[in-house]
Design a protein around this motif. Structure first.
Motif, PDB file in Angstrom:
ATOM      1  N   SER A   8      -3.713   5.736   0.054  1.00  0.00           N
ATOM      2  CA  SER A   8      -3.719   4.634   0.996  1.00  0.00           C
ATOM      3  C   SER A   8      -3.213   3.329   0.377  1.00  0.00           C
ATOM      4  O   SER A   8      -3.151   2.315   1.053  1.00  0.00           O
ATOM      5  N   SER A  43      -3.771  -8.722   4.496  1.00  0.00           N
ATOM      6  CA  SER A  43      -4.117  -7.658   3.552  1.00  0.00           C
ATOM      7  C   SER A  43      -3.496  -7.834   2.174  1.00  0.00           C
ATOM      8  O   SER A  43      -4.143  -7.526   1.169  1.00  0.00           O
ATOM      9  N   ARG A  50      -2.061  -1.564   2.585  1.00  0.00           N
ATOM     10  CA  ARG A  50      -1.799  -0.129   2.678  1.00  0.00           C
ATOM     11  C   ARG A  50      -0.284   0.082   2.627  1.00  0.00           C
ATOM     12  O   ARG A  50       0.478  -0.890   2.695  1.00  0.00           O
ATOM     13  N   SER A  53       1.394  -1.768   5.450  1.00  0.00           N
ATOM     14  CA  SER A  53       1.014  -3.164   5.701  1.00  0.00           C
ATOM     15  C   SER A  53       2.231  -4.079   5.719  1.00  0.00           C
ATOM     16  O   SER A  53       3.126  -3.950   4.890  1.00  0.00           O
TER      17      SER A  53
END
Length: 149
Positions: A8, A43, A50, A53
């Motif tokens: 991830s 993020s 991730r 993202s």
């Protein structure tokens, strides 16, 4: 790192790509007299990106109208504009690079960062994770302090 966590996380290639983008954007902002702040949000700022993202940046400028065309995006190598939206005082410009990286640039007047009082939407952005990239007058540092970040 567990297998699930590893799967991830962004690839090393994506991390380098984002680091290069942030470096390029920071140098670009520092060279423009109208930009009083550049903030990484979301993020990537909080270290939770991730593989899919996007990169979220907030540009605080004394001339938001100057960003209606794509000349500035070309300077940053952002790729094609895929969406424009309005979120209160912030105009969102979303771009997709040829390699698939999406970059969302929120352009706003420096009033977006006012601290007396802090706007609820601004507070949500800041408390969700931010990192100032260009803050020559300390405007963003004051905002982060006011939000307890």
């Amino acid at each position: 790192m567990t297998r699930a966590a590893h799967e991830s996380a962004p690839s090393d290639e994506r991390r380098v790509q984002v680091a290069e983008l942030l470096d390029r954007a920071t140098r670009w902002a520092a060279a423009r007299a109208d930009i009083v702040g550049l903030l990484l949000a979301g993020s990537w700022a909080r270290g939770a990106a991730r593989p899919d993202s996007d990169v979220d940046l907030v540009v605080l400028t004394t001339a938001p109208e100057a960003y209606a065309d794509d000349a500035w995006a070309a300077e940053l190598g952002l790729g094609a504009r895929i969406r424009t939206g309005q979120w209160g005082p912030v105009t969102e410009y979303r771009h997709r690079a040829a390699d698939g990286l999406e970059v969302e640039i929120g352009v706003a007047h420096p009033d977006w960062a006012r601290t007396d009082p802090v706007d609820a939407g601004t507070r949500r952005v800041v408390t969700d994770g931010t990192r100032p990239l260009h803050d020559p007058s300390g405007l963003l540092a004051a905002l982060l302090r006011a939000c307890g970040s």
